[in-house]
Design a protein around this motif. Structure first.
Motif, short mmCIF file in Angstrom:
data_model
loop_
_atom_site.label_atom_id
_atom_site.label_comp_id
_atom_site.label_asym_id
_atom_site.label_seq_id
_atom_site.Cartn_x
_atom_site.Cartn_y
_atom_site.Cartn_z
N PRO A 148 2.08 12.17 -0.69
CA PRO A 148 3.20 12.45 0.21
C PRO A 148 2.94 11.96 1.62
O PRO A 148 1.79 11.71 2.00
CB PRO A 148 3.29 13.98 0.16
CG PRO A 148 1.91 14.43 -0.15
CD PRO A 148 1.31 13.38 -1.04
N ALA A 149 4.01 11.83 2.40
CA ALA A 149 3.93 11.39 3.80
C ALA A 149 3.08 10.13 3.90
O ALA A 149 2.09 10.05 4.64
CB ALA A 149 3.35 12.50 4.68
N ALA A 150 3.47 9.09 3.14
CA ALA A 150 2.66 7.88 2.99
C ALA A 150 2.36 7.22 4.34
O ALA A 150 1.24 6.76 4.57
CB ALA A 150 3.35 6.90 2.05
N ASP A 151 3.34 7.18 5.24
CA ASP A 151 3.12 6.54 6.54
C ASP A 151 1.99 7.22 7.31
O ASP A 151 1.15 6.56 7.92
CB ASP A 151 4.40 6.58 7.37
CG ASP A 151 5.39 5.50 6.95
OD1 ASP A 151 4.93 4.41 6.57
OD2 ASP A 151 6.61 5.75 6.98
N SER A 187 -7.94 15.96 0.98
CA SER A 187 -8.56 16.83 -0.03
C SER A 187 -9.19 15.97 -1.12
O SER A 187 -8.94 14.76 -1.22
CB SER A 187 -7.50 17.76 -0.64
OG SER A 187 -6.58 16.99 -1.43
N GLY A 188 -10.01 16.59 -1.98
CA GLY A 188 -10.64 15.86 -3.07
C GLY A 188 -9.63 15.20 -3.99
O GLY A 188 -9.79 14.04 -4.39
N GLY A 189 -8.58 15.93 -4.33
CA GLY A 189 -7.56 15.38 -5.19
C GLY A 189 -6.81 14.23 -4.55
O GLY A 189 -6.48 13.24 -5.20
N MET A 190 -6.56 14.35 -3.23
CA MET A 190 -5.86 13.28 -2.52
C MET A 190 -6.73 12.03 -2.45
O MET A 190 -6.24 10.90 -2.59
CB MET A 190 -5.50 13.76 -1.11
CG MET A 190 -4.36 13.01 -0.49
SD MET A 190 -2.80 13.28 -1.34
CE MET A 190 -2.47 14.97 -0.88
N ARG A 191 -8.04 12.20 -2.25
CA ARG A 191 -8.93 11.04 -2.22
C ARG A 191 -8.94 10.34 -3.58
O ARG A 191 -9.00 9.11 -3.66
CB ARG A 191 -10.35 11.48 -1.85
CG ARG A 191 -10.51 11.86 -0.39
CD ARG A 191 -11.98 11.95 0.01
NE ARG A 191 -12.64 13.09 -0.61
CZ ARG A 191 -12.85 14.25 -0.01
NH1 ARG A 191 -12.39 14.44 1.23
NH2 ARG A 191 -13.49 15.22 -0.62
N GLN A 192 -8.89 11.13 -4.66
CA GLN A 192 -8.89 10.51 -5.98
C GLN A 192 -7.62 9.70 -6.20
O GLN A 192 -7.64 8.64 -6.82
CB GLN A 192 -9.05 11.58 -7.07
CG GLN A 192 -9.31 11.03 -8.46
CD GLN A 192 -10.63 10.30 -8.56
OE1 GLN A 192 -10.78 9.22 -8.01
NE2 GLN A 192 -11.58 10.89 -9.26
N PRO A 252 4.11 19.68 -2.61
CA PRO A 252 3.29 20.88 -2.58
C PRO A 252 2.39 20.99 -1.37
O PRO A 252 1.71 21.99 -1.18
CB PRO A 252 2.45 20.74 -3.86
CG PRO A 252 2.31 19.26 -4.03
CD PRO A 252 3.61 18.67 -3.56
N GLN A 253 2.32 19.94 -0.53
CA GLN A 253 1.42 19.95 0.61
C GLN A 253 1.87 20.96 1.66
O GLN A 253 3.07 21.23 1.81
CB GLN A 253 1.36 18.56 1.25
CG GLN A 253 0.90 17.47 0.30
CD GLN A 253 -0.49 17.74 -0.22
OE1 GLN A 253 -1.42 17.93 0.56
NE2 GLN A 253 -0.66 17.77 -1.53
N THR A 297 0.84 -1.21 0.00
CA THR A 297 0.00 0.00 0.00
C THR A 297 0.87 1.25 0.00
O THR A 297 0.60 2.21 -0.74
CB THR A 297 -0.94 0.00 1.22
OG1 THR A 297 -1.80 -1.13 1.15
CG2 THR A 297 -1.78 1.27 1.26
N LEU A 298 1.90 1.26 0.83
CA LEU A 298 2.80 2.42 0.86
C LEU A 298 3.51 2.59 -0.48
O LEU A 298 3.73 3.72 -0.94
CB LEU A 298 3.82 2.25 1.99
CG LEU A 298 3.24 2.23 3.42
CD1 LEU A 298 4.35 2.00 4.44
CD2 LEU A 298 2.51 3.52 3.73
N HIS A 299 3.84 1.48 -1.13
CA HIS A 299 4.46 1.54 -2.47
C HIS A 299 3.48 2.14 -3.48
O HIS A 299 3.87 2.97 -4.31
CB HIS A 299 4.89 0.14 -2.90
CG HIS A 299 5.41 0.07 -4.30
ND1 HIS A 299 6.57 0.72 -4.70
CD2 HIS A 299 4.92 -0.55 -5.41
CE1 HIS A 299 6.78 0.48 -5.99
NE2 HIS A 299 5.79 -0.28 -6.43
N LEU A 300 2.21 1.75 -3.39
CA LEU A 300 1.19 2.30 -4.29
C LEU A 300 0.99 3.80 -4.03
O LEU A 300 0.80 4.58 -4.96
CB LEU A 300 -0.14 1.55 -4.12
CG LEU A 300 -0.18 0.13 -4.68
CD1 LEU A 300 -1.39 -0.62 -4.14
CD2 LEU A 300 -0.21 0.16 -6.20
N PHE A 301 1.03 4.20 -2.75
CA PHE A 301 0.92 5.62 -2.41
C PHE A 301 2.05 6.41 -3.08
O PHE A 301 1.84 7.50 -3.61
CB PHE A 301 0.98 5.83 -0.90
CG PHE A 301 -0.33 5.58 -0.19
CD1 PHE A 301 -1.46 5.21 -0.90
CD2 PHE A 301 -0.43 5.73 1.18
CE1 PHE A 301 -2.67 5.00 -0.25
CE2 PHE A 301 -1.63 5.51 1.84
CZ PHE A 301 -2.75 5.14 1.11
#
Length: 611
Positions: free
Chosen positions: A143-146, A157-162, A584-585, A133-137
């Motif tokens: 960013p900040a997958a953990d 955010s909406g973009g992050m959910r997508q 950019p976060q 999952t972290l690899h897919l992220f």
């Protein structure tokens, strides 16, 4: 075309409505080969998403009737028993949905939801599933997958959910990926990276892609072939380059003519309507240059009446969210979502707020309306200090400032018919009576391109683009002075997007409306805005008249945004430059860690940039 991965033959879908069957998809046929992308384009409500849902067998049984064949590696998905279809979903074929908030479980963390897919379909243990999952992220640039692994959908955010939805769809390496508007909620830089990711996966996994979109720039960048849908049927299909160069059907020509093109406003300093068939085009009206605002608070306007007092004045707005950690959930750090943001909006002016997903644009809009708590700063609307007022005195703000939210499905009550949803704020604020409100609702629906008879339908009966038009109609019902439009046209197809932008410009001209236009669609921003403010990591890094920002960008991040805009021309495929840059976060800082104080440089009157 090589041997097809999927072949759709004479697919038809009808819905049961008031005791009768209504055809919504009629005789659709196409095939997609290995490493090939077919773009399915058309106006909102043309049947694109229904076609995809029928292929996935996700339409409600009993209320729909599906005929025809969907052959995936020779197996007819339409004829498969439900148990067999469940085994196919996720493994052989996967789908990225248009609205991520309705596709993610709000009670589970996003990391657990993707891990569950991996444990179910790829039989991984928890530790393996988390690592994958972290690899897919990382693949979809979360960013900040953990930290994100343990967050819930509402915290993103909406973009992050997508991006989470895209990672979930790719988790089991399907052979057919159905992508229903997968880049709608993403800014142009992330969109470009997702398109590059899909192309790379096609090569690595022999992936076939059905890409449903209204963004002709994305079609030109990604699709090998394009099929145009209208009224439930495919009216034209051809290789993408040939279709763009010589469209045969009038409907295809209309779709292409409505595409916003970056650079079309060069030399024009005033916002201009889209030139649509049967509508007046965008005449340029000359404006006088205006001297900029104070150096400490970069400001400036392209409006002729620059001396008018601001309708909205934002000074030093700061929004921070505590980040908890440890066994007892103590707050040890803060996300600096919005940091020292200042700008003015005058009556009749449009300020566009642009930047990548999660950069703080939506938090700025919500803080102005007191939907999130501001840490510090001042917000003055019509001469009144919004942040200092008690909640009981905020009625004027709720009436005079309306917000159109990014996710139309989440902002409509699923238990309320859309006519009642549009009428409710007008009744609450007393701007219409119960006798006159049905007529006003019908007028508002017509203004946004919907039929008055649709007032009796439920939100789930509309496409994503149609739901966004309903939200726009609801916002217009109170005749507000300022509209905060948070990605208000991102879910709309090109022709409806052009109509809505024209409507907003007409309302601005007729009613003196002001807009805070939050968007990642730079071509639309170029046409609708007087001024543009570019946000990066919670801060405004450049602000100025629209022509100055687009024709003379000074900040490296502004140039990056403009370079990533997809060009609706297949001849430019692969020529866009994607600049490698930092996350950019908004930054996560330790409690009490003060931010760096920024310095500004005045480039020209009204145009300032961080240094």
């Amino acid at each position: 075309m090589n041997e097809p991965v999927v072949r759709v033959e004479d697919l038809s879908v009808a819905f049961s409505a008031r005791g009768a069957w209504r055809s919504v998809v009629a005789g659709v046929s196409f095939a997609i080969g290995r490493r090939e992308t077919l773009a399915l384009v058309g106006e909102s409500g043309s049947g694109k998403s229904v076609t995809a849902l029928a292929m996935m067998r996700l339409l409600p049984r009993g209320a729909t009737r599906t005929t025809g064949r969907v052959l995936l590696h020779g197996r007819d998905l339409v004829a498969l028993p439900e148990a067999g279809m469940r085994a196919m979903r996720g493994n052989a074929l996967a789908m990225i949905f248009q609205e991520p908030m309705t596709s993610l479980n709000p009670s589970l963390t996003v990391g657990d939801q993707i891990s569950e897919v991996l444990r179910q379909h790829r039989r991984m243990r928890f530790a393996q599933a988390k690592a994958e999952t972290l690899h897919l992220f990382d693949k979809v640039r979360i960013p900040a997958a953990d930290r994100r692994f343990g967050e819930y959908p509402h915290q993103l955010s909406g973009g992050m959910r997508q991006r989470v939805m895209i990672a979930m769809a790719l988790a089991c390496r399907p052979k057919l990926l159905i992508a229903d508007e997968p880049t709608t909620a993403l800014d142009v830089t992330i969109q470009a990276e997702i398109l590059a990711l899909i192309r790379r996966l096609q090569e690595e996994e022999d992936l076939a892609v059905l890409f449903i979109t209204h963004d002709m720039g994305v079609v030109a960048e990604l699709a090998d072939r394009t099929a145009v849908m209208s009224a439930g049927a495919i009216v034209e299909s051809a290789e993408t380059a040939r279709l763009f160069a010589a469209p045969r059907e009038a409907h295809t020509r209309m779709l292409l003519s409505a595409v916003p093109r970056l650079g079309s406003m060069r030399g024009i300093r005033r916002p201009a309507r889209f030139p649509l068939a049967g509508a007046a085009g965008g005449e340029a009206v000359a404006e006088e240059d205006v001297n900029g605002g104070p150096a400490a608070t970069p400001d400036g306007t392209g409006l002729p009446d620059a001396g008018a007092p601001p309708l909205l004045k934002v000074r030093g707005l700061t929004v921070r969210f505590d980040s908890s950690s440890g066994f007892f959930g103590r707050s040890t750090a803060r996300v600096h979502a919005v940091e020292d943001v200042s700008f003015d909006i005058r009556p009749g002016e449009t300020l566009a707020l642009v930047g990548e997903s999660g950069c703080g644009k939506s938090s700025t809009g919500r803080a102005i309306l007191r939907l999130v708590r501001a840490h510090s700063g001042a917000v003055e609307f019509a001469g009144r200090d919004v942040l200092a007022l008690p909640k009981s005195d905020l009625g004027f703000l709720r009436r005079d400032v309306q917000m159109i939210f990014q996710d139309p499905f989440a902002s409509l009550d699923p238990r309320m018919r859309i006519g009642a949803a549009i009428a409710e704020p007008m009744l609450v604020h007393g701007v219409a009576s119960r006798r006159t409100v049905p007529e006003r609702v019908a007028e508002l629906l017509a203004e946004v391109g919907l039929e008055a008879a649709m007032a009796d339908r439920w939100p789930h009966e509309f496409s994503g683009g149609q739901r966004q038009r309903i939200c726009i109609a609801r916002a217009l019902g109170l005749a507000p002075k300022l509209i905060i439009a948070d990605e208000a046209v991102s879910a709309l197809d090109a022709s409806i997007k052009a109509q809505i932008v024209n409507l907003m410009l007409d309302l601005q001209r007729d009613l003196g409306l002001a807009f805070l236009f939050i968007s990642h669609d730079m071509a639309v921003v170029e046409r609708i805005s007087h001024r543009v403010a570019v946000m990066y990591r919670g801060e405004i890094v450049e602000i100025g008249p629209r022509a100055a920002i687009f024709e003379n960008p000074q900040h490296a991040y502004t140039r990056r945004l403009l370079a990533a805009v997809p060009v609706p021309d297949p001849a430019h495929r692969g020529l866009r430059r994607i600049f490698d840059d930092a996350d950019p976060q908004p930054p996560l800082r330790a409690m009490g860690d003060p931010p760096v104080r920024r310095r500004w440089r005045t480039v020209a009157p009204g145009h300032a940039v961080q240094v």
